[in-house]
Write a protein that holds these residues in place. Structure first.
Motif, mmCIF file in Angstrom:
data_model
loop_
_atom_site.group_PDB
_atom_site.id
_atom_site.type_symbol
_atom_site.label_atom_id
_atom_site.label_comp_id
_atom_site.label_asym_id
_atom_site.label_seq_id
_atom_site.Cartn_x
_atom_site.Cartn_y
_atom_site.Cartn_z
ATOM 1 N N THR A 48 9.906 9.351 -6.695
ATOM 2 C CA THR A 48 8.694 10.182 -7.566
ATOM 3 C C THR A 48 7.751 10.547 -6.505
ATOM 4 N N PRO A 49 7.082 11.693 -6.517
ATOM 5 C CA PRO A 49 6.069 12.186 -5.533
ATOM 6 C C PRO A 49 4.773 11.059 -5.937
ATOM 7 N N LEU A 50 4.703 9.989 -4.989
ATOM 8 C CA LEU A 50 3.827 8.887 -5.372
ATOM 9 C C LEU A 50 2.508 9.325 -5.180
ATOM 10 N N ALA A 51 2.027 10.006 -4.165
ATOM 11 C CA ALA A 51 0.601 10.333 -3.699
ATOM 12 C C ALA A 51 -0.067 10.705 -5.338
ATOM 13 N N ARG A 52 0.505 11.532 -5.896
ATOM 14 C CA ARG A 52 -0.370 11.948 -7.263
ATOM 15 C C ARG A 52 -0.290 10.919 -8.247
ATOM 16 N N LEU A 53 0.483 9.917 -8.279
ATOM 17 C CA LEU A 53 0.633 9.005 -9.316
ATOM 18 C C LEU A 53 -0.291 7.676 -8.822
ATOM 19 N N ALA A 54 -0.745 7.545 -7.671
ATOM 20 C CA ALA A 54 -1.174 6.159 -7.146
ATOM 21 C C ALA A 54 -2.724 6.234 -7.875
ATOM 22 N N GLU A 55 -3.047 4.884 -8.132
ATOM 23 C CA GLU A 55 -4.509 4.835 -8.751
ATOM 24 C C GLU A 55 -4.811 3.463 -8.272
ATOM 25 N N PRO A 56 -6.249 3.505 -8.158
ATOM 26 C CA PRO A 56 -6.799 2.001 -7.490
ATOM 27 C C PRO A 56 -6.571 1.060 -8.606
ATOM 28 N N LEU A 57 -7.022 -0.252 -7.739
ATOM 29 C CA LEU A 57 -6.682 -1.579 -8.569
ATOM 30 C C LEU A 57 -7.794 -1.438 -10.034
ATOM 31 N N PHE A 81 1.439 1.391 -7.030
ATOM 32 C CA PHE A 81 1.133 2.439 -5.874
ATOM 33 C C PHE A 81 -0.340 2.487 -6.016
ATOM 34 N N THR A 82 -1.294 2.229 -4.769
ATOM 35 C CA THR A 82 -2.542 2.637 -4.615
ATOM 36 C C THR A 82 -2.776 3.497 -3.694
ATOM 37 N N PRO A 83 -4.036 4.236 -3.773
ATOM 38 C CA PRO A 83 -4.177 5.255 -2.582
ATOM 39 C C PRO A 83 -4.397 4.600 -1.256
ATOM 40 N N ALA A 84 -3.908 5.320 -0.225
ATOM 41 C CA ALA A 84 -4.302 4.727 1.005
ATOM 42 C C ALA A 84 -4.633 5.995 1.729
ATOM 43 N N PRO A 85 -5.436 5.834 3.098
ATOM 44 C CA PRO A 85 -5.735 6.940 3.928
ATOM 45 C C PRO A 85 -4.501 8.070 4.344
ATOM 46 N N VAL A 89 -0.041 6.191 0.219
ATOM 47 C CA VAL A 89 -0.115 5.205 -0.856
ATOM 48 C C VAL A 89 0.057 3.592 -0.106
ATOM 49 N N ALA A 90 -0.470 2.851 -0.936
ATOM 50 C CA ALA A 90 0.046 1.471 -0.491
ATOM 51 C C ALA A 90 1.125 1.000 -1.580
ATOM 52 N N ASN A 91 2.035 0.319 -1.175
ATOM 53 C CA ASN A 91 3.028 -0.349 -1.961
ATOM 54 C C ASN A 91 2.637 -1.650 -2.361
ATOM 55 N N THR A 92 1.898 -1.705 -3.438
ATOM 56 C CA THR A 92 1.100 -2.727 -3.906
ATOM 57 C C THR A 92 1.521 -3.800 -5.156
ATOM 58 N N LEU A 93 1.777 -4.894 -4.855
ATOM 59 C CA LEU A 93 1.942 -5.918 -5.932
ATOM 60 C C LEU A 93 0.613 -6.476 -6.201
ATOM 61 N N LEU A 94 0.511 -6.196 -7.748
ATOM 62 C CA LEU A 94 -0.711 -6.688 -8.665
ATOM 63 C C LEU A 94 -0.361 -7.845 -9.390
ATOM 64 N N ALA A 95 -0.924 -8.819 -8.930
ATOM 65 C CA ALA A 95 -0.827 -10.062 -9.766
ATOM 66 C C ALA A 95 -2.056 -10.568 -10.504
ATOM 67 N N THR A 96 -2.167 -10.634 -11.910
ATOM 68 C CA THR A 96 -3.252 -10.763 -12.698
ATOM 69 C C THR A 96 -2.834 -11.700 -13.858
ATOM 70 N N PRO A 123 1.426 0.918 5.720
ATOM 71 C CA PRO A 123 1.650 -0.703 5.696
ATOM 72 C C PRO A 123 0.493 -1.576 5.406
ATOM 73 N N GLY A 124 0.709 -2.764 4.623
ATOM 74 C CA GLY A 124 -0.323 -3.787 4.512
ATOM 75 C C GLY A 124 -0.195 -4.675 5.765
ATOM 76 N N SER A 125 -1.074 -5.574 5.866
ATOM 77 C CA SER A 125 -1.397 -6.276 6.921
ATOM 78 C C SER A 125 -1.774 -7.899 6.474
ATOM 79 N N GLN A 126 -2.052 -7.984 5.315
ATOM 80 C CA GLN A 126 -2.450 -9.482 4.976
ATOM 81 C C GLN A 126 -1.384 -10.165 4.383
ATOM 82 N N VAL A 127 -1.007 -11.428 4.605
ATOM 83 C CA VAL A 127 -0.578 -12.576 3.840
ATOM 84 C C VAL A 127 -1.328 -12.941 2.593
ATOM 85 N N VAL A 128 -0.793 -12.778 1.385
ATOM 86 C CA VAL A 128 -1.544 -12.966 0.188
ATOM 87 C C VAL A 128 -0.515 -14.119 -0.693
ATOM 88 N N THR A 129 -1.291 -15.056 -1.091
ATOM 89 C CA THR A 129 -0.876 -16.162 -1.877
ATOM 90 C C THR A 129 -1.832 -16.294 -3.060
#
Length: 277
Positions: A48-57, A81-85, A89-96, A123-129
């Protein structure tokens, strides 16, 4: 802790996928799960064209996932998917969910087997727990599974479980690699590993001609000793698993690979990594 792995096939429409997540989350809650884990690209499938679907958190899609978590009382982990420069997009896992709000951006991008995720994804750069009921849980995504240092970083941060949402690419030997890698990463870090893949689109009745990674199924829960405790087949399904975190300490006493690490430096000298409780 009881967790639910929801092996689904998502399509290109975020709203339709959201309805599927809601139905599956209520099913997980009915099964008395505490955490419901959905695959990578739960928001919209690859291809899917990801850039047009990406949304902020704080956008509508993530807000709706938070609402699902509130409705069910679950901690929900889902790929979006969240917007990136630079138009990526960023390939994001939302945990909520109750007491949890975090996001992990996939560090290792799938530039392999003729596919270049980095063409559209940053790419991301932070380890997240995250912490759920006093238990620390690490977050990783799909191709990350080929990099053991990330899962050891989860363990170093105190994690007893790593969650691995994926949309695994199909192809010769790829199922065997998936099964080998998830077991190896559990052993590397001596923790529980819960890997939830997109269901195989063909097994879901929605075959795709795209070469994008759209999943092969075979989600599984692997114990800290590397044994597969539960698994699904290729098609859609839900896996409910009860995890005994006391097993982690027992395995780490028997096979203290984290405490015994000797880190090789560029000079060729070895250093000792500190013990992990």
């Amino acid at each position: 802790m009881r967790i639910a792995l929801s092996q689904i096939t998502t399509g290109p429409d975020p709203e339709q996928n959201l309805a599927l997540l809601r139905e599956q989350a209520h099913r997980a809650a009915d099964g008395e799960a505490r955490v419901a884990v959905f695959p990578e690209a739960a928001m919209a499938c690859f291809g899917t064209p990801l850039a047009r679907l990406a949304e902020p958190l704080d956008g509508p899609w993530a807000t709706a996932v938070r609402r699902i978590a509130e409705e069910t009382g679950l901690v929900v982990v889902a790929g979006m998917f969240t917007p990136a420069p630079d138009g990526k997009v960023a390939n994001t896992l939302l945990a909520t969910g109750p007491g949890v709000e975090a996001a992990y951006d996939k560090i290792h991008l799938y530039d392999a087997f003729g596919y270049a995720e980095s063409d559209t994804v940053a790419p991301g750069s932070q380890v997240v727990t995250i912490d759920v009921d006093g238990t620390r849980i690490g977050l990783a995504t799909c191709y990350d599974v080929r990099f053991p240092e990330l899962f050891r970083a989860h363990a170093d941060a105190g994690a007893l479980l790593s969650l691995l949402p994926a949309s695994w690419g199909a192809g010769p030997g790829k199922r065997e690699q998936w099964e080998l890698l998830i077991r190896a990463r559990a052993l590397d870090a001596t923790l529980w590993l819960a890997a939830v893949d997109q269901a195989d689109p063909a097994a879901s009745g929605t075959p795709t001609a795209s070469n994008a990674p759209t999943g092969i199924g075979h989600s599984a829960v692997v114990g800290p000793d590397g044994t597969v405790r539960q698994r699904l087949e290729a098609g859609p399904g839900m896996l409910l698993a009860d995890l005994d975190f006391a097993e982690v300490a027992a395995v780490r006493r028997a096979v203290p690979v984290l405490a015994n690490r000797r880190i090789q430096t560029a000079s060729g000298k070895a250093g000792v990594r500190g013990a992990v409780a």
